[in-house]
Structures are given as C-alpha cells and as structure tokens.
Write a protein that holds these residues in place. Sequence first.
Motif, PDB file in Angstrom:
ATOM      1  N   GLY A 258       0.827  -1.194   0.000  1.00  0.00           N
ATOM      2  CA  GLY A 258       0.000   0.000   0.000  1.00  0.00           C
ATOM      3  C   GLY A 258       0.862   1.244   0.000  1.00  0.00           C
ATOM      4  N   TYR A 259       0.332   2.314  -0.637  1.00  0.00           N
ATOM      5  CA  TYR A 259       1.054   3.577  -0.764  1.00  0.00           C
ATOM      6  C   TYR A 259       0.111   4.716  -0.398  1.00  0.00           C
ATOM      7  N   LEU A 260       0.618   5.655   0.399  1.00  0.00           N
ATOM      8  CA  LEU A 260      -0.167   6.805   0.836  1.00  0.00           C
ATOM      9  C   LEU A 260       0.552   8.077   0.452  1.00  0.00           C
ATOM     10  N   SER A 261      -0.174   9.016  -0.143  1.00  0.00           N
ATOM     11  CA  SER A 261       0.364  10.339  -0.450  1.00  0.00           C
ATOM     12  C   SER A 261      -0.148  11.295   0.615  1.00  0.00           C
ATOM     13  N   ALA A 262       0.656  11.502   1.647  1.00  0.00           N
ATOM     14  CA  ALA A 262       0.223  12.251   2.829  1.00  0.00           C
ATOM     15  C   ALA A 262       1.014  13.538   2.964  1.00  0.00           C
ATOM     16  N   GLY A 263       0.587  14.583   2.246  1.00  0.00           N
ATOM     17  CA  GLY A 263       1.337  15.832   2.312  1.00  0.00           C
ATOM     18  C   GLY A 263       2.729  15.646   1.757  1.00  0.00           C
ATOM     19  N   ASP A 264       3.739  16.000   2.557  1.00  0.00           N
ATOM     20  CA  ASP A 264       5.123  15.864   2.100  1.00  0.00           C
ATOM     21  C   ASP A 264       5.709  14.483   2.393  1.00  0.00           C
ATOM     22  N   VAL A 265       4.863  13.532   2.793  1.00  0.00           N
ATOM     23  CA  VAL A 265       5.327  12.194   3.143  1.00  0.00           C
ATOM     24  C   VAL A 265       4.699  11.147   2.223  1.00  0.00           C
ATOM     25  N   LEU A 266       5.556  10.303   1.674  1.00  0.00           N
ATOM     26  CA  LEU A 266       5.104   9.139   0.914  1.00  0.00           C
ATOM     27  C   LEU A 266       5.269   7.923   1.817  1.00  0.00           C
ATOM     28  N   ALA A 267       4.161   7.252   2.127  1.00  0.00           N
ATOM     29  CA  ALA A 267       4.211   6.069   2.990  1.00  0.00           C
ATOM     30  C   ALA A 267       4.122   4.818   2.137  1.00  0.00           C
ATOM     31  N   VAL A 268       4.981   3.857   2.439  1.00  0.00           N
ATOM     32  CA  VAL A 268       4.989   2.568   1.745  1.00  0.00           C
ATOM     33  C   VAL A 268       4.807   1.474   2.791  1.00  0.00           C
ATOM     34  N   ILE A 269       3.773   0.639   2.618  1.00  0.00           N
ATOM     35  CA  ILE A 269       3.436  -0.416   3.579  1.00  0.00           C
ATOM     36  C   ILE A 269       3.443  -1.754   2.847  1.00  0.00           C
ATOM     37  N   VAL A 270       4.237  -2.679   3.334  1.00  0.00           N
ATOM     38  CA  VAL A 270       4.363  -3.985   2.685  1.00  0.00           C
ATOM     39  C   VAL A 270       4.092  -5.072   3.716  1.00  0.00           C
ATOM     40  N   GLN A 271       3.226  -6.026   3.361  1.00  0.00           N
ATOM     41  CA  GLN A 271       2.990  -7.203   4.201  1.00  0.00           C
ATOM     42  C   GLN A 271       3.112  -8.449   3.346  1.00  0.00           C
ATOM     43  N   SER A 272       3.753  -9.461   3.917  1.00  0.00           N
ATOM     44  CA  SER A 272       3.913 -10.730   3.211  1.00  0.00           C
ATOM     45  C   SER A 272       3.736 -11.874   4.197  1.00  0.00           C
ATOM     46  N   ARG A 273       3.226 -12.970   3.685  1.00  0.00           N
ATOM     47  CA  ARG A 273       2.978 -14.134   4.545  1.00  0.00           C
ATOM     48  C   ARG A 273       2.967 -15.399   3.699  1.00  0.00           C
ATOM     49  N   LYS A 274       3.512 -16.453   4.247  1.00  0.00           N
ATOM     50  CA  LYS A 274       3.516 -17.733   3.548  1.00  0.00           C
ATOM     51  C   LYS A 274       2.086 -18.204   3.307  1.00  0.00           C
ATOM     52  N   GLY A 275       1.815 -18.561   2.079  1.00  0.00           N
ATOM     53  CA  GLY A 275       0.459 -18.984   1.737  1.00  0.00           C
ATOM     54  C   GLY A 275      -0.377 -17.800   1.316  1.00  0.00           C
TER      55      GLY A 275
END
Length: 294
Positions: A258-275
């Motif tokens: 997931g990616y968020l454009s929050a003002g002067d901040v770019l947030a990157v969120i990554v989740q991974s799981r087996k299966g």
Amino acid sequence: MTEQTGPTVQTGPTVQTEPTAQTEPQAVAEPPLQDPPPAKKDRRILRAVLRWTAAVVVFAAVGAGTAYGITGMDRTDVPGLATRSDGRWDYPTLVKPPLPSGSPAPFDERNLAGTHYADLRALVLPVPRGAVEEKKLRGRDGWLATKDFLAEYAEKDARDELRQTFVDNGLRHVAARGWTTPDGTRTRVYLLQFGTAAVVDELFQKDIAPVSGPSDQLRGAGTSLFDDDFPTQAHDYNIPYSVYVESKPYGAEQVRQGYLSAGDVLAVIVQSRKGTAKAVPFRQTVALQSELLG
C-alpha cells in the motif's frame, strides 16, 4: 352524666365518642360479633406464604446483583460470550507527537506545502502487541538509509532508477519500522519525506503507485493488481492511496502493498505471509498509518 339502664357488659376496649347535646340516656351498643379464632391450618398457610415471599425477595436481589455484575464486565470476561477475533492486531494506543509551537498540522489550510512539522520518526506506526520487531529497520538514530528501503525492490535497474529519482526530488529522510506477528506475517512500514506535497503527489501518481499497478516489482511479488475490495473508509480522506495484492502468490508468500500520499510524506506499507497474506491486518495497518499522518 348519663345513667346506665342495665348491667355493664365488657366486650373489649371502650370506643369513645364525641359528647352530644342530647340529655336523654344513650342506648348501650350491642356487643359486636367476633370472628372465630383462626384454625391452625390457616397459620401454616400464612407461614408458607411468608417463606415464599422472602425467598422471592432474596432471589430477586441475587439476580439483580448478578445482572449488574455481568453488565459491568467486558464481553470477553463472560464465559460463553467471548467475541471471536476478526483478525485485527492489538496495536498500542496511537498518540500523535506534538507539533512545534506555532506550526500548523499537515492539512491545515495555512500549510500550503503539506509539511509534517512533527518528528517523522514518531509518526511511524508502533509494533502491535505480541509481534517481534525487526530492529535493523530502525536504522541509525531512527533514520533508515535510502539503500535499505530500495532493497525492497527486486531488480537492480529499478533500484538505481528510484535512487536517482529520490535524489532529483529532494528526499530528506526515511523513517521505518518492521515486525513479524506469531502467524508469520511480516510487515514493513516506510515513511519517505520530501520538500513539498506537490513533489510527493507527482511521485505517487507517476513513479511509485499508479492505479494500473506498481511501477516496479517488490522482492517476492509477482503480478499485483489494485485491491478493489479495499474499503475506502479505511484511511484518512485527505490522503490518496493505492493498494495492491498479488492475484496469486508468486512464490511461497503472498505480498500486499500500500502507498499513501500524505502531504510531504510518501508512505509505503508492505505485508507478506507464507500462503496467503490476510486482508484484515493489512487494511488495519494502512488505516492506522493513515490516521497518524492525517
């Protein structure tokens, strides 16, 4: 005084009456008829009724006390009424860091650049309870080196191109945090701070997270599609977002990003799981990170 016309008959306590102006003698009232003495059976019935009445009062009091006790308990404390978990993680209470005196919030109308004046390191989502933190993502003094963020991308050419893009657009800081929950879900949250919201918005739309799909593949991720099932209310309305999920796992793990454009901040969120990478904790994580940045 009036005179009695015959012998006095004692029938019980004398009933007094108000004196009248008559001078004639008053007739003596006849003795009232008395009820026969109650039978012993009636007394036994009366005692039984009293006992049952007392028992009802006791049971009512106990029942009221029990009801009060149950209503005063959490649902999970009552046997048989525990609420089954819906998959959300137990995050600590979120507390936004204080703003420097006189500084506006990022989406205040006075803040044309969309600047986050609070310490970026304090805006990264905390580790949920029960998870093991990935210490290396803390970086040095809470700042992560750009190369460590770029390590998320699979191809060297993509990493080199992004590095130059960040230099050209004035990347200032990267703050990050990562953890692994008991079910094996690994989470990484990165906050990249630039000079203005305009820079972040352009990067978000063109270079990082277009709706058509991620510009560059992450490690372990295959074909990722926009997650149409992601609830629109699961983020701050001020913050544009793009969320993707692998249509099927490329390797042993499924990846959500997931990616968020929050003002002067770019947030990157990554989740991974087996299966399978579960949808609920991913959506929760995106929503809470959005709340901190809003």
